[in-house]
Design a protein around this motif. Structure first.
Motif, PDB file in Angstrom:
ATOM      1  N   LYS A   2       0.846  -1.212   0.000  1.00  0.00           N
ATOM      2  CA  LYS A   2       0.000   0.000   0.000  1.00  0.00           C
ATOM      3  C   LYS A   2       0.870   1.247   0.000  1.00  0.00           C
ATOM      4  O   LYS A   2       1.942   1.252   0.603  1.00  0.00           O
ATOM      5  CB  LYS A   2      -0.864   0.008   1.272  1.00  0.00           C
ATOM      6  CG  LYS A   2      -2.227  -0.653   1.094  1.00  0.00           C
ATOM      7  CD  LYS A   2      -3.103  -0.334   2.288  1.00  0.00           C
ATOM      8  CE  LYS A   2      -4.265  -1.295   2.386  1.00  0.00           C
ATOM      9  NZ  LYS A   2      -4.835  -1.338   3.732  1.00  0.00           N
ATOM     10  N   ASN A   3       0.398   2.287  -0.657  1.00  0.00           N
ATOM     11  CA  ASN A   3       1.161   3.530  -0.624  1.00  0.00           C
ATOM     12  C   ASN A   3       0.269   4.745  -0.867  1.00  0.00           C
ATOM     13  O   ASN A   3      -0.875   4.621  -1.295  1.00  0.00           O
ATOM     14  CB  ASN A   3       2.292   3.473  -1.653  1.00  0.00           C
ATOM     15  CG  ASN A   3       1.777   3.347  -3.059  1.00  0.00           C
ATOM     16  OD1 ASN A   3       1.248   4.309  -3.619  1.00  0.00           O
ATOM     17  ND2 ASN A   3       1.871   2.162  -3.640  1.00  0.00           N
ATOM     18  N   GLY A  36      -0.321  -0.769  -6.604  1.00  0.00           N
ATOM     19  CA  GLY A  36       0.235  -1.831  -5.772  1.00  0.00           C
ATOM     20  C   GLY A  36       0.657  -3.066  -6.552  1.00  0.00           C
ATOM     21  O   GLY A  36       0.925  -4.115  -5.973  1.00  0.00           O
ATOM     22  N   ASP A  39       6.332  -3.099  -6.593  1.00  0.00           N
ATOM     23  CA  ASP A  39       7.032  -2.441  -5.498  1.00  0.00           C
ATOM     24  C   ASP A  39       8.332  -1.861  -6.027  1.00  0.00           C
ATOM     25  O   ASP A  39       9.153  -2.596  -6.571  1.00  0.00           O
ATOM     26  CB  ASP A  39       7.342  -3.442  -4.381  1.00  0.00           C
ATOM     27  CG  ASP A  39       6.067  -4.041  -3.811  1.00  0.00           C
ATOM     28  OD1 ASP A  39       5.029  -3.362  -3.869  1.00  0.00           O
ATOM     29  OD2 ASP A  39       6.105  -5.184  -3.333  1.00  0.00           O
TER      30      ASP A  39
END
Lengths: 72, 137, 136
Positions: A2-3, A36, A39
């Motif tokens: 998550k970001n 997502g 990465d």
């Protein structure tokens, strides 16, 4: 992973392409990170953090760490 | 791996080489084939030189791709490498099927040349539909 | 299964790889024997055997691609790169031989040979890292 990338980007009124341009990556890369699916490496994560003047942990959330703890 | 060039710069560097190479290939392919057919080249040496000359730009494009994979951003790199590897796997799978069909005398001679277009076709499809197989990236 | 675990991915790979290899060896000898003995005739039956012999190899590719997905990110990049280099070499050789055939410099070429060519090139590409340090 998550970001907060999409949030941070839209806060500044940047398109994915504009952010991609600033980071020297493709628009697809930005999209893949935001959703997502991908990465980023440490260098790219640091570049993103530098751009938004935040710490990496303030942008990316380490879910796998929590999963590992939950599994134990 | 550190990124020496951004996505755009890497693509520019690739296009700058691949474009002319493709043109050279087209010219050599048409010109070479015409020359070979109309001049009725029967000297193996000359034919071999012509064939190798036509191959050279194709191999150079493949090597330029390899450089592009190194130079572009990490996500594009992974996507491209994956598509290239998948195309290789599909092509070699076809090789094994055709190979055993030949060994068991089911089919006769197969033009080896055809594996080139097969590879590029699968590679092209795999780059378009990037998420055929696997989940991440 | 958690992604990015080198050991678990390897375990899952080997669990499928070795049976596939055993099946390949068995089918290879068995298929040739059956055909040489003349127990099987007819194009369709022979073609079916040929495809059956090739099937485990295709299985190896599938399980290899799965390994690449499941292993850690560094190994993923390394494996993909060596596969790409192996494929690049094989396709280059195929294009060269293909054009030599079109221009009638060489005659029939056993397509089968591109298989070993690919696996040797792939293996060498993997070993290259051991000889010339810094990878990826």
């Amino acid at each position: 992973m998550k970001n907060q990338l999409r949030l941070l980007r839209t806060e500044r009124g940047w398109s994915q392409a504009a952010l991609a341009e600033r980071l020297g990556v493709s628009r697809q890369s930005v999209n893949a990170i935001e959703t997502g699916k991908y990465d980023p490496s440490l260098p790219l994560a640091f570049a993103i953090a530098r751009l938004f003047e935040l710490k990496i942990e303030e942008i990316f959330e380490d879910e796998s760490g929590e999963e590992a703890l939950a599994a134990e | 791996m550190s990124q020496r060039y951004g996505f755009k710069e890497a693509r520019k560097r690739y296009n700058r080489i691949a474009g002319p190479l493709m043109a050279v290939y087209a010219v050599l392919c048409l010109g070479g084939s015409a020359l070979w057919a109309f001049l009725d080249v029967d000297v193996k040496f000359t034919s071999a030189i012509l064939a190798l000359a036509i191959c050279a730009p194709v191999i150079a494009v493949l090597i330029a791709k390899l450089r592009y994979f190194e130079e572009t951003d990490e996500y594009t790199r992974l996507r491209q490498l994956r598509a290239f590897a998948l195309a290789g796997a599909v092509t070699v799978s076809a090789v094994f099927i055709v190979g055993f069909l030949q060994l068991f005398d089911v089919v006769g001679q197969v033009p080896v040349f055809l594996f080139g277009p097969l590879f590029f076709l699968v590679y092209g499809l795999a780059t378009c539909t990037g998420r055929w197989f696997g989940k991440t990236v | 299964m958690a992604k990015g675990n080198f050991f678990r991915a390897n375990k899952r790979y080997h669990r499928v790889f070795w049976p596939l290899m055993a099946a390949y060896v068995a089918l290879c000898f068995g298929g040739s024997y059956v055909i040489n003995q003349g127990w099987v005739s007819g194009t369709v039956a022979t073609a079916a055997i040929a495809i059956a012999v090739a099937a485990p190899i295709i299985g190896v590719f599938l399980v290899m691609l799965r390994l690449v997905e499941e292993t850690d990110e560094y190994t993923r990049l390394r494996q993909l790169k060596s596969m790409v280099q192996g494929a690049l070499f094989t396709i280059s050789v195929a294009v060269v031989i293909g054009f030599l055939q079109l221009f009638e410099v060489v005659g029939q070429f056993w397509t089968f040979w591109f298989g070993p060519i690919f696996f040797v090139a792939w293996g060498l590409a993997q070993l290259r890292h051991h000889f010339w340090g810094k990878t990826v």
